[in-house]
Structure formats: structure tokens, C-alpha cells
Write an enzyme that holds these catalytic residues in place. Structure first.
Site, PDB file in Angstrom:
ATOM      1  CG  ASN A  13      -8.194 -25.835  22.408  1.00  0.00           C
ATOM      2  OD1 ASN A  13      -9.319 -25.335  22.486  1.00  0.00           O
ATOM      3  ND2 ASN A  13      -7.473 -26.135  23.478  1.00  0.00           N
ATOM      4  CE  LYS A  15      -4.957 -23.255  24.482  1.00  0.00           C
ATOM      5  NZ  LYS A  15      -3.955 -23.637  25.452  1.00  0.00           N
ATOM      6  CG  HIS A  98      -7.337 -28.861  26.767  1.00  0.00           C
ATOM      7  ND1 HIS A  98      -6.660 -28.043  27.636  1.00  0.00           N
ATOM      8  CD2 HIS A  98      -6.725 -28.737  25.560  1.00  0.00           C
ATOM      9  CE1 HIS A  98      -5.677 -27.441  26.971  1.00  0.00           C
ATOM     10  NE2 HIS A  98      -5.697 -27.844  25.715  1.00  0.00           N
ATOM     11  CD  GLU A 100      -5.591 -24.570  28.530  1.00  0.00           C
ATOM     12  OE1 GLU A 100      -6.646 -24.302  27.924  1.00  0.00           O
ATOM     13  OE2 GLU A 100      -4.460 -24.340  28.055  1.00  0.00           O
ATOM     14  CD  GLU A 170      -3.168 -30.867  23.697  1.00  0.00           C
ATOM     15  OE1 GLU A 170      -3.007 -30.225  22.665  1.00  0.00           O
ATOM     16  OE2 GLU A 170      -3.848 -30.459  24.654  1.00  0.00           O
ATOM     17  N   GLY A 176       0.960 -24.096  25.886  1.00  0.00           N
ATOM     18  CA  GLY A 176       0.942 -22.650  26.088  1.00  0.00           C
ATOM     19  C   GLY A 176       2.212 -22.113  26.734  1.00  0.00           C
ATOM     20  CB  SER A 216       4.537 -24.952  22.313  1.00  0.00           C
ATOM     21  OG  SER A 216       4.101 -24.441  23.569  1.00  0.00           O
TER      22      SER A 216
HETATM   23  C1  PEP Z   1      -3.792 -26.752  23.391  1.00  0.00           C
HETATM   24  O1  PEP Z   1      -4.463 -25.877  23.906  1.00  0.00           O
HETATM   25  O2  PEP Z   1      -4.277 -27.873  23.218  1.00  0.00           O
HETATM   26  C2  PEP Z   1      -2.414 -26.457  22.996  1.00  0.00           C
HETATM   27  C3  PEP Z   1      -1.674 -27.411  22.501  1.00  0.00           C
HETATM   28  O3  PEP Z   1      -2.006 -25.147  23.170  1.00  0.00           O
HETATM   29  P1  PEP Z   1      -0.653 -24.478  22.609  1.00  0.00           P
HETATM   30  O4  PEP Z   1      -0.513 -24.917  21.165  1.00  0.00           O
HETATM   31  O5  PEP Z   1      -0.862 -23.025  22.748  1.00  0.00           O
HETATM   32  O6  PEP Z   1       0.464 -25.006  23.443  1.00  0.00           O
END
Ligand code: PEP
Length: 256
Positions: A13, A15, A98, A100, A170, A176, A216
Site C-alpha cells: 500500500n 499510500k 483502510h 487512514e 490491520e 505506520g 509495520s
Molecule cells: C498500511 O498502510 O496498510 C500499513 C500496514 O502500513 P505500515 O506497514 O507502514 O504500518
């Protein structure tokens, strides 16, 4: 439950990162590194990168996904992108719900559900994101929160349509932040999600659906996470922007 009945998917992803020319360059680095993957490899990229990304990955094993879509076919929705627009340029996946989008752009389970249904109707494969806030975990309601999201986000999705749905667990506190859920925490919630699918649909639907972990995940912790029985790959943010880190995660999923 058997892990060999479903395919692991490693999806990046990106972003709001990478211009079209940067996207082409990053994909060119990734292509040789992931060409022998036995898991599915997907790059979900910003809208303006999609056409370049589809072109750059023609004839390779990398599939391209969008990071959102609207539910209407067309109309007065300034700034939005329809499923038909994505389909026509060769997009196969779309990330929906997501955290975000939920946190910063007013996304609700109702609008996630509308987008999921529109994506499926257009022949796109939605990657539906669910997960609890830190406070919800501390209050010990992770199970209720995630089961509720699954029920609402997949409302009115048939068992046949479900075959094209991917779920990404998630935990919001792990996205993040550099804080990863432990492999056991990821396994526990992915198993709960699978049990919810079993209740809502059938044992076969539960065994067949791909449930990723995201939060992460990186080249160091991927092996342990994707090694868990109910974790079928990952949705990767930060580490998907670095070709060799992303490739190491793809390799971890291919070897598990
Ligand atoms: C994501 O944006 O779905 C995500 C898991 O980000 P990160 O791996 O940076 O935590």
C-alpha cells in the site's frame, strides 16, 4: 483448517507516495526480485500512478491495485474515481476501508460496504481493511470491533462474491507506528475473523478466504507473521516503498 487451500497475498500500500515516473522506477527494481514468488504480489498505488504501473508490470507477476474507489458508476462526485475507470485501465485489486480513510476522510462501515459491493460488481478484488484502535484493544473489545466491521463491511455480499474478497487485519495502533502486533496477536485475530466468516457463510468460505495481516510488517518480522496458520500474507505500507524489503517479505510468504 488448511493453509494450502488459500493463496497468500503480499500487497504493498504505497499510500500518497511516488509520482508516476518514481512508480515506474520502483516497479522496475521490484520486478526481477519477485519474479519467482509463489504467493500473489500486488502493488496498490496512487490513482495517478495506476496507468503507468499497469504498463510497467505487463507480462510480470505483479498485479496492480488502487487505494480506494467510489461506489457510483458515474455522476456528480467531484474528485472521485469509479470502479469502471479502474477496470478499464487494467487494475485488479482495490484497498477499501483502510484505517487512514476511516480516520481522516470520514469512511464508515456503511460506505465501505457500498464500495465493496461496487468493486465486486465491476470484477475488482477488494482488500477490505478491519482492525481495532489501541483503546479498543485495551478495553478488551477487539473481537467485537472486528466482527462488527466484518459483518457490516460484507453485508449483502454473497458467498460466491466472497471468493474475490481479501480481508486485511490491520490493528490501527500498528499502522505506520513501528509497533507490530506479535505473531500470536495477529494469529488470534485472523483466526477470529475466519471464525466470523464461518458463521456468516460456511466452513468452505472460511477456509478459502485470504486474511492478511498489516501493521509495520517488514523484512525482519514477516517470516514469523506469515508463518502463522491463519495469516495469509500481508498488506505492507512503509516497507513496500523499498524494493529489497518488499521482496524479502514476498520471499517470506513464498516460503511459508
Ligand atoms: C498500511 O498502510 O496498510 C500499513 C500496514 O502500513 P505500515 O506497514 O507502514 O504500518
Amino acid at each position: 483448517m488448511k493453509k494450502d487451500v488459500r493463496k497468500a497475498i503480499i500487497a504493498g500500500n504505497w499510500k500518497m507516495n511516488k509520482t508516476p515516473s518514481e512508480a515506474k522506477a520502483l516497479l522496475a527494481q521490484m520486478i526481477p526480485l519477485v519474479k519467482d514468488a509463489t504467493c500473489e504480489v500486488v502493488a496498490c498505488v496512487p490513482y495517478v500512478d495506476l496507468a503507468a504501473a499497469v504498463e510497467a508490470t505487463q507480462g510480470t507477476n505483479i498485479k496492480i491495485g488502487a487505494e480506494n474507489c467510489h461506489w457510483a458508476e458515474s455522476g456528480a462526485f467531484t474528485g472521485e474515481i469509479s470502479t469502471g475507470m479502474l477496470k478499464e485501465i487494467g487494475v485488479e485489486y482495490v484497498v477499501l476501508g483502510h484505517s487512514e480513510r476511516r480516520q481522516y476522510f470520514g469512511e464508515t462501515d456503511e460506505t465501505v460496504n457500498k464500495r465493496v459491493k461496487a468493486a465486486l460488481a465491476a470484477g475488482l478484488k477488494p482488500i477490505v481493511c478491519v482492525g481495532e484502535l489501541l483503546w479498543e484493544r485495551e478495553c478488551d473489545i477487539t473481537e467485537e470491533v472486528v466482527a462488527r466491521q466484518i459483518k457490516l463491511d460484507l453485508f449483502d455480499v454473497s458467498e460466491e462474491e466472497l471468493q474475490n474478497v481479501v480481508i486485511a487485519y490491520e490493528p490501527v495502533w500498528a499502522i505506520g507506528t513501528g509497533k507490530t502486533a506479535t505473531a500470536d496477536q495477529a494469529e488470534e485475530v485472523c483466526a477470529l475473523i475466519r471464525a466470523t466468516i464461518k458463521k456468516l457463510y460456511s466452513p468452505a468460505a472460511a477456509e478459502g478466504i485470504t486474511i492478511q495481516y498489516g501493521g509495520s510488517m517488514n523484512d525482519k518480522n514477516a517470516d514469523e507473521l506469515v508463518g502463522k496458520l491463519n495469516v495469509d500474507g500481508g498488506l505492507i505500507g512503509g516497507a513496500s516503498l523499498v524494493a529489497d524489503k518488499f521482496a524479502a517479505i514476498v520471499n517470506a510468504a513464498s516460503n511459508n
